[in-house]
Every structure is written in structure tokens, then in C-alpha cells.
Design an enzyme around this catalytic site. Structure first.
Site, short mmCIF file in Angstrom:
data_model
loop_
_atom_site.label_atom_id
_atom_site.label_comp_id
_atom_site.label_asym_id
_atom_site.label_seq_id
_atom_site.Cartn_x
_atom_site.Cartn_y
_atom_site.Cartn_z
NE ARG A 198 -2.75 -9.69 0.62
CZ ARG A 198 -1.57 -9.08 0.63
NH1 ARG A 198 -0.49 -9.70 1.08
NH2 ARG A 198 -1.44 -7.84 0.20
NE ARG A 253 -7.41 -12.60 -0.89
CZ ARG A 253 -6.64 -11.52 -0.84
NH1 ARG A 253 -6.83 -10.62 0.12
NH2 ARG A 253 -5.68 -11.36 -1.73
CB SER A 302 -0.89 0.02 1.25
OG SER A 302 -1.81 -1.02 1.18
NE ARG A 314 -10.43 -7.02 -6.57
CZ ARG A 314 -9.37 -6.65 -5.85
NH1 ARG A 314 -8.17 -6.82 -6.35
NH2 ARG A 314 -9.52 -6.12 -4.67
CG ASP A 371 -5.23 -6.82 2.27
OD1 ASP A 371 -6.36 -6.94 1.76
OD2 ASP A 371 -4.51 -5.83 2.07
CD GLN A 415 -8.21 -1.11 -3.01
OE1 GLN A 415 -9.18 -1.32 -3.73
NE2 GLN A 415 -7.21 -1.98 -2.90
CE LYS A 451 -10.38 -6.81 0.30
NZ LYS A 451 -10.12 -5.37 0.10
#
Ligand code: S3P
Length: 449
Positions: free
Chosen positions: A401, A356, A32, A132, A325, A179, A352
Site C-alpha cells: 500500500r 506505516r 478480506s 508482526r 488500510d 482479524q 501493519k
């Protein structure tokens, strides 16, 4: 047959089972913060010198976009980048679409910046990013006077028509999102009057901190962040801390594995990012924070983790945006903890880099874990005893991730784990295999069979 992957081609991870994590590790720079260094450095007057920059593909997409708009930069070499800022009005029209790769942060924050330019631009992304939601930035930016076209359903690509007059708005975020907040604040630099963003819950505040570091006045009070357009940014020096989101895989791996003893160096411990520490500690993890210091307006510390046994908890709602996250890693900790762990109020996880909640539930089930998926969370029945997970094959669904979370799961598995489609680990954590291997994870990249 197990073979090494060809350079540049897809690969899987083959891990474990067993082992423990020891020694000292410095994970790469914060993603970030790295995106924001490149953005503000490019828009500043004068030079910005960055050290510790994350050289992950996501950040490189942001850098390539500014280069395509006429910004000159040297590097990055070993995390060092020098950017010659062109000023808020100095960008030039790019020759073609700007490719944001896998990065939602890049696309959403760039939408804010590009809304204020005199030229038209198009933002595109990879297969995951193309699914997204971008309406969350396109709608409030339109309310500021921006002209943005999206594909059906508010998806990328985004066509940003330049030459619009922006005016500040007072916007309450419907979901906590750094964001969206950042996109509006960045557009606010180009807007007439005041832009105010109110958050329903605190989200990462790197944009606000860094704007101040570049000499731009930003006010934050009682969940409302304000700035006025028409100022200037002044280039500066920035040292990027190690990314707590990357450290999370090591924190979880060490905390849930007795005999582990690991120090994570120079980790960013901004209060808006430490949900993972709070949640792991509530599960019984032994994590000590030492050498707290401020580096370029961001708090940094060393984290010392001693392995032990964890127990399940109901994850407090206020920790969700602060650990948004880190849930792939935290779900692994939950699966290896005694008792039940429940998460609710985290529907954001479904939009994401992958869904997830669904993808982690699928992978955990494959390792024999009892999980129950809900619309906005997951209930995980932890295993007890030595190495509660089975080995098996996991599909990461191209999510960096998810791939790293199931890699550390192998510390607590009875058989090897193979994680498919791990190429995107390079978006946030170049060098993961070597660093994790050095700390004691039996991991190697192999060609897909
Ligand atoms: C980020 C904000 C978070 C986070 C993402 C990075 C940022 O997204 O999930 O990885 O750099 O601002 P949201 O703000 O959409 O929750």
C-alpha cells in the site's frame, strides 16, 4: 539506464509526473472477503462457487494452505473458484508448515481455525509477517483452550497443537481488530457453548456476514458478536465486490487532481469499510455513489470522483478503524491538500505490513512535505498551488500500500517519483500498473538500478 524488470524478479515503479485520472475502472476483488470465501468454502458442506475472487498472493496463500490440508478447488481462473468443502471436521494434517506469505489476515484467521483441529500445524510467513504481533490472537485463543506456541515476543511462527477441547469465552477486544474478532469467531465454530466478542469500536464485519450467508447463526448486538459452536456451514455462491482498499488509490488520485473524472465500478461499500469516503469527503472531495445494491449480503456501488482541491482536516477518531488500510493513500491526499491534516489514535498503523506511520513520514519528507510523527499518528502540512510535491526516490519497505500510495502521488509531483521494491503490490493488487496506466497514471515497472 532504465530497463524492464525480468519476470519474477524485484522491480521499482517509475511514475509521472503529472497527468489526471479518467474513465471507468474495476479494481480487483476485496481481499478480506476473498480470504473468508476460501476459508468458509473449505469448511462448508458442499460446493462453494466464487466469482470476482482476488487472485492476489495473500489469498493464494490461504488457498494453498487449504489445498495442503486436503481441500480440492478448481481455479482461480479470472476470479472464478470452485471449492469442494470438506466440512468443519474434514481437514487433514498438512505435510509441512503452512506459509501465509505476507498476510496477517491469513495467519490470524487460520490460527483460529487450526486451534479447533485434531492435528498439529505450523504457520510461517515472510520477513514482514514474521515481525508482526500474533499474541493478540494466541492469548485469547489459549483462553478458549487452544495450545499455541509463538516465537519470542508473540511473533510467528505459530505452532498450533491440535486435539484440544475448546470452550467459548466472552472476550473484549483491547484494540479494534477484525482479524482478532474473526479468529475467535472461527475458533468458536469448534468450541463448546457460546463465543462472544465485544468491540470497542466497529470493525469490518465480513466474517459475520459471510457466516450468515453460509447458514450459520451469528448474533450482532450493541458491539457484541456471538455464536455457538457445533453447527454446520453450507456451501453457497459468492460474488466478491471490488476492494475499496484498492479503489482508495484511485479515489485519492482523482479527488486531488483537477480535471480528473473517474468511475470506480462495483466497489464494496460495507459501512465498516467506508472511512476513506467519509474522510475524503470531509476534505472536500467530490465523490458520488450511484447504483447501490446488495450482492451476496454485502453492499456494492459505483463511485464517481471529480477532481478538485482538497483541504486539511483533523481526522475524526471514529473513522480510524473504518479506514485502517487506507491511511497510506490518505496521507498523500493530505500532503496535497491546503492546510494541516492531523491523525491520532492510529498506533495500529505501526504494526501493519510495515510501520506505516514511520515509512510514510520518511517518504513524504523525501518529497519535501513537512510532517511530524507522533506515537499514534501523523501531522501533515499540506502544500498549496499546482503540484505541491517534489519528485524523488521512495523506499516502499516492501509494503504494497505504501508503493501504490506514492505512485498516485506522482499526479501532484513536479518531477518523476521512483518507488523502490514494489514486488508486494501483487499481494493485494495484481495488474495495478496496467489498470493505473489505463486510467492516466504515467507508471511503469523498471528493473532496480
Ligand atoms: C483485515 C482487518 C484489518 C486490516 C487488514 C484486513 C481483515 O486488520 O488492516 O488489512 O481482513 O480482517 P486488523 O483487524 O488487525 O485491524
Amino acid at each position: 539506464m532504465i530497463t524492464s524488470p525480468q519476470p519474477g524478479s524485484p522491480f521499482d515503479y517509475l511514475i509521472g509526473p503529472g497527468g489526471r485520472l479518467t474513465g471507468r475502472v474495476r479494481v480487483p476483488g476485496d481481499k478480506s472477503i476473498s480470504h473468508r470465501c476460501v476459508m468458509l468454502g473449505a469448511l462448508a458442506n458442499g460446493q462453494t462457487k466464487v466469482s470476482g475472487l482476488l487472485e492476489g498472493e495473500d489469498v493464494l496463500s490461504t488457498l494453498a494452505a487449504f489445498r495442503a490440508m486436503g481441500v480440492e478447488a478448481e481455479g482461480p481462473y479470472h476470479g472464478a473458484l470452485q471449492i469442494r468443502g470438506v466440512g468443519l471436521r474434514g481437514l487433514r494434517a498438512p505435510a509441512g508448515p503452512l506459509d501465509m506469505g505476507n498476510s496477517g489476515t491469513a495467519m490470524r484467521l487460520m490460527a483460529g481455525i487450526l486451534s479447533g483441529q485434531a492435528f498439529d500445524s505450523v504457520l510461517v510467513g515472510d520477513e514482514s509477517l514474521s515481525k508482526r504481533p500474533m499474541g493478540r490472537v494466541a492469548e485469547p485463543l489459549s483462553a478458549m483452550g487452544a495450545l499455541i506456541e509463538t516465537a519470542p515476543g508473540g511473533r510467528p511462527p505459530l505452532r498450533v497443537h491440535g486435539g484440544q477441547r475448546l470452550r467459548g469465552i466472552d472476550y473484549r477486544l483491547p484494540v479494534p481488530s477484525a482479524q482478532v474478532k474473526s479468529a475467535l469467531l472461527l475458533a468458536g465454530l469448534y468450541a463448546e457453548g457460546q463465543t462472544q466478542v465485544s468491540e470497542p469500536a466497529p470493525t469490518r464485519d465480513h466474517t459475520e456476514r459471510m457466516l450468515r450467508g453460509f447458514g450459520y447463526p451469528v448474533e450482532s448486538r450493541e458491539g457484541a458478536i456471538r455464536l455457538r459452536g457445533g453447527g454446520t456451514l453450507t456451501g453457497c455462491a459468492i460474488d466478491v465486490p471490488a476492494d475499496i482498499s484498492s479503489a482508495a488509490f484511485f479515489l485519492v488520485g482523482a479527488a486531488m487532481t483537477p480535471g480528473s473524472d473517474l468511475v470506480l465500478e462495483h466497489v464494496g461499500v460495507n459501512p465498516t469499510r467506508i472511512g476513506v469516503l467519509n474522510i475524503l469527503r470531509a476534505m472536500g472531495a467530490q465523490i458520488a455513489m450511484t447504483g447501490e445494491r446488495m450482492i451476496g449480503g454485502e453492499p456494492v456501488a459505483d463511485l464517481h470522483v471529480a477532481g478538485g482541491r482538497l483541504h486539511g482536516i483533523a481526522i475524526p477518531h471514529d473513522q480510524v478503524p473504518l479506514a485502517i488500510d487506507e491511511f497510506p493513500a490518505l496521507f498523500i491526499a493530505a500532503a496535497c491538500a491546503e492546510g494541516r491534516t492531523s491523525l491520532a489514535g492510529a498506533a495500529e498503523l505501526r504494526v501493519k505490513e510495515s510501520d506505516r506511520i514511520g515509512v510514510m513520514a520518511e517518504g513524504l519528507s523525501r518529497l519535501g512535505v513537512v510532517v511530524q510523527e507522533t506515537a499514534d499518528g501523523l501531522v501533515i502540512e499540506g502544500g498549496s498551488g499546482k503540484r505541491p510535491l517534489a519528485g524523488g526516490e521512495i523506499d516502499s519497505h516492501g509494503d504494497h500500500r505504501v508503493a501504490m500510495a506514492f505512485s498516485v502521488a506522482a499526479l501532484q509531483a513536479q518531477g518523476p517519483i521512483r518507488v523502490r521494491d514494489c514486488r508486494n503490490v501483487a499481494t493485494s493488487f495484481p495488474g495495478f500498473t496496467a489498470l493505473a496506466g489505463g486510467a492516466g497514471l504515467a507508471i511503469r515497472a523498471v528493473a532496480p538500478d
